[in-house]
Design an enzyme around this catalytic site. Structure first.
Site, PDB file in Angstrom:
ATOM      1  N   ASN A 169       0.867  -1.179   0.000  1.00  0.00           N
ATOM      2  CA  ASN A 169       0.000   0.000   0.000  1.00  0.00           C
ATOM      3  C   ASN A 169       0.900   1.225   0.000  1.00  0.00           C
ATOM      4  O   ASN A 169       1.512   1.549   1.020  1.00  0.00           O
ATOM      5  CB  ASN A 169      -0.886  -0.033   1.258  1.00  0.00           C
ATOM      6  CG  ASN A 169      -1.718   1.226   1.424  1.00  0.00           C
ATOM      7  OD1 ASN A 169      -1.788   2.062   0.517  1.00  0.00           O
ATOM      8  ND2 ASN A 169      -2.348   1.361   2.577  1.00  0.00           N
TER       9      ASN A 169
ATOM     10  N   LYS B 204       0.012   4.241  -0.176  1.00  0.00           N
ATOM     11  CA  LYS B 204      -0.646   5.410   0.432  1.00  0.00           C
ATOM     12  C   LYS B 204      -0.435   6.621  -0.488  1.00  0.00           C
ATOM     13  O   LYS B 204      -0.439   6.459  -1.706  1.00  0.00           O
ATOM     14  CB  LYS B 204      -0.125   5.627   1.858  1.00  0.00           C
ATOM     15  CG  LYS B 204      -0.231   4.329   2.692  1.00  0.00           C
ATOM     16  CD  LYS B 204       0.056   4.484   4.157  1.00  0.00           C
ATOM     17  CE  LYS B 204      -0.094   3.132   4.845  1.00  0.00           C
ATOM     18  NZ  LYS B 204       0.092   3.206   6.287  1.00  0.00           N
TER      19      LYS B 204
ATOM     20  N   HIS C 150      -9.346   1.041   5.144  1.00  0.00           N
ATOM     21  CA  HIS C 150      -8.067   1.259   5.837  1.00  0.00           C
ATOM     22  C   HIS C 150      -8.303   2.180   7.028  1.00  0.00           C
ATOM     23  O   HIS C 150      -9.098   3.115   6.950  1.00  0.00           O
ATOM     24  CB  HIS C 150      -7.034   1.861   4.880  1.00  0.00           C
ATOM     25  CG  HIS C 150      -5.651   1.813   5.451  1.00  0.00           C
ATOM     26  ND1 HIS C 150      -5.217   2.703   6.405  1.00  0.00           N
ATOM     27  CD2 HIS C 150      -4.622   0.960   5.246  1.00  0.00           C
ATOM     28  CE1 HIS C 150      -3.977   2.400   6.751  1.00  0.00           C
ATOM     29  NE2 HIS C 150      -3.592   1.349   6.062  1.00  0.00           N
TER      30      HIS C 150
ATOM     31  N   GLU D  72      -6.680   4.536   8.184  1.00  0.00           N
ATOM     32  CA  GLU D  72      -6.446   5.966   7.915  1.00  0.00           C
ATOM     33  C   GLU D  72      -7.694   6.601   7.303  1.00  0.00           C
ATOM     34  O   GLU D  72      -7.979   7.777   7.533  1.00  0.00           O
ATOM     35  CB  GLU D  72      -5.219   6.126   6.999  1.00  0.00           C
ATOM     36  CG  GLU D  72      -3.932   5.822   7.771  1.00  0.00           C
ATOM     37  CD  GLU D  72      -2.782   5.347   6.919  1.00  0.00           C
ATOM     38  OE1 GLU D  72      -2.836   5.457   5.686  1.00  0.00           O
ATOM     39  OE2 GLU D  72      -1.805   4.834   7.515  1.00  0.00           O
TER      40      GLU D  72
ATOM     41  N   GLU E 176      -4.938  -5.125  10.582  1.00  0.00           N
ATOM     42  CA  GLU E 176      -3.929  -4.088  10.791  1.00  0.00           C
ATOM     43  C   GLU E 176      -4.193  -3.377  12.121  1.00  0.00           C
ATOM     44  O   GLU E 176      -5.027  -2.456  12.181  1.00  0.00           O
ATOM     45  CB  GLU E 176      -3.983  -3.054   9.661  1.00  0.00           C
ATOM     46  CG  GLU E 176      -3.640  -3.614   8.304  1.00  0.00           C
ATOM     47  CD  GLU E 176      -3.113  -2.524   7.368  1.00  0.00           C
ATOM     48  OE1 GLU E 176      -2.105  -2.784   6.703  1.00  0.00           O
ATOM     49  OE2 GLU E 176      -3.685  -1.425   7.324  1.00  0.00           O
TER      50      GLU E 176
ATOM     51  N   GLY F 227       3.055   2.094  10.860  1.00  0.00           N
ATOM     52  CA  GLY F 227       4.040   3.165  10.752  1.00  0.00           C
ATOM     53  C   GLY F 227       4.786   3.460  12.034  1.00  0.00           C
ATOM     54  O   GLY F 227       5.442   4.495  12.156  1.00  0.00           O
TER      55      GLY F 227
ATOM     56  N   SER G 295       3.870  -2.318  10.201  1.00  0.00           N
ATOM     57  CA  SER G 295       5.314  -2.387  10.461  1.00  0.00           C
ATOM     58  C   SER G 295       5.952  -3.704  10.034  1.00  0.00           C
ATOM     59  O   SER G 295       6.879  -4.179  10.687  1.00  0.00           O
ATOM     60  CB  SER G 295       5.624  -2.075  11.929  1.00  0.00           C
ATOM     61  OG  SER G 295       5.280  -0.729  12.228  1.00  0.00           O
TER      62      SER G 295
HETATM   63  P1  13P Z   1       3.380   0.258   7.570  1.00  0.00           P
HETATM   64  O1  13P Z   1       3.860  -1.033   6.946  1.00  0.00           O
HETATM   65  O2  13P Z   1       4.106   1.456   7.070  1.00  0.00           O
HETATM   66  O3  13P Z   1       3.326   0.147   9.056  1.00  0.00           O
HETATM   67  O4  13P Z   1       1.851   0.456   7.071  1.00  0.00           O
HETATM   68  C1  13P Z   1       0.962  -0.586   7.181  1.00  0.00           C
HETATM   69  C2  13P Z   1      -0.268  -0.214   6.453  1.00  0.00           C
HETATM   70  O5  13P Z   1      -1.000   0.666   6.849  1.00  0.00           O
HETATM   71  C3  13P Z   1      -0.559  -0.939   5.212  1.00  0.00           C
HETATM   72  O6  13P Z   1      -1.861  -0.681   4.761  1.00  0.00           O
END
Ligand code: 13P
Length: 248
Positions: free
Chosen positions: A9, A11, A93, A95, A163, A169, A208
């Site tokens: 992803n 983003k 997601h 976010e 997740e 992150g 992560s």
């Molecule tokens: P990270 O791998 O940067 O922690 O992000 C995970 C994520 O949100 C994938 O959709």
């Protein structure tokens, strides 16, 4: 036997130049040992699909609207994504749930729209740190699963990504026991709801995932792959994660 999947992803990262990574992944993983998916920002979908061709990398979007078309400025319909040649779309997601107020019901609608357009939704669920610390992780995640996943889903039409929000992150991951506990609970719920198809639905872990921890995460029961953020932005990081998955 579920086919393993490594999904990246991006983003709100990436540019036309970043698509070179698809060439690197295609040649490094031409053995087709697992599904590889790259989800770039929407403006790169068509170019990414052209670049991926019929190779081992498939392309996905990061969100879709539930409606077929209409007055929804800034949104993109599932059929529009499918028209680019993309095959997957991330839905729900954290976010987006946090920033745009997406609810389980709206995630379910988006996911159903994706399925109706022939896309496979990668439905994201996961608890906050406060929920984890309050001992509520399992009930929260199970409720999200129940309400975010459309009826009639099958192993071919649905992927679920667990997740934990606090692991995204941050460099922190749950213990392997915690990941295993969640994935076992999700598997049991999928089987209870969808019968034999519930055994075929892939469960990804996200949060992560890095080259250094991928192998141990992939060694956990019922982890069928990963949804990777930061480490999917370069072939140097993503390629060893794919290799670890293929070897698991
Ligand atoms: P990270 O791998 O940067 O922690 O992000 C995970 C994520 O949100 C994938 O959709």
């Amino acid at each position: 036997m579920r086919r393993k999947m490594a999904a990246g992803n991006w983003k709100m990262n990436g540019s036309a130049a970043a698509l070179d990574m698809i060439d690197a992944l295609s040649s490094a993983h031409s053995d087709n040992a697992c599904d590889i998916v790259i989800c770039p920002p929407a403006h790169l979908l068509t170019a990414a699909c052209d670049r991926a061709g019929n190779g081992p990398v498939a392309i996905g979007a990061q969100n879709c609207h539930a409606a077929e078309k209409g007055a929804h400025t800034g949104d993109i319909a599932a059929a529009m994504i499918a028209e680019t040649g993309a095959r997957y779309v991330i839905t729900g997601h954290s976010e987006r749930r946090e920033t745009y107020g997406e609810t389980d019901a709206s995630v379910c609608d988006r996911s159903a729209a994706a399925q109706a357009s022939g896309l496979v939704p990668v439905v994201c669920i996961g608890e906050s740190l406060a929920q984890r610390e309050a001992g509520e992780a399992l009930p929260v995640i199970r409720a999200q699963l129940a309400a975010s996943v459309p009826d009639g889903s099958t192993g071919d039409t649905l992927v679920v990504a667990y997740e934990p929000i606090w692991a995204i992150g941050t460099g922190k991951i749950p213990t392997l026991e915690q990941i295993g506990e969640v994935h076992a609970a999700l598997r049991a719920d999928l089987v209870a709801r969808f019968g034999a198809e519930g055994e075929k639905i892939r469960l990804l872990y996200g949060g992560s995932v890095k080259p250094g921890n991928a192998a141990e995460i992939f060694g956990t029961a019922d982890v069928d792959g990963a949804l990777v953020g930061g480490a999917s932005l370069s072939a140097d990081d993503f390629s060893p994660i794919i290799a670890a998955l293929a070897a698991s």
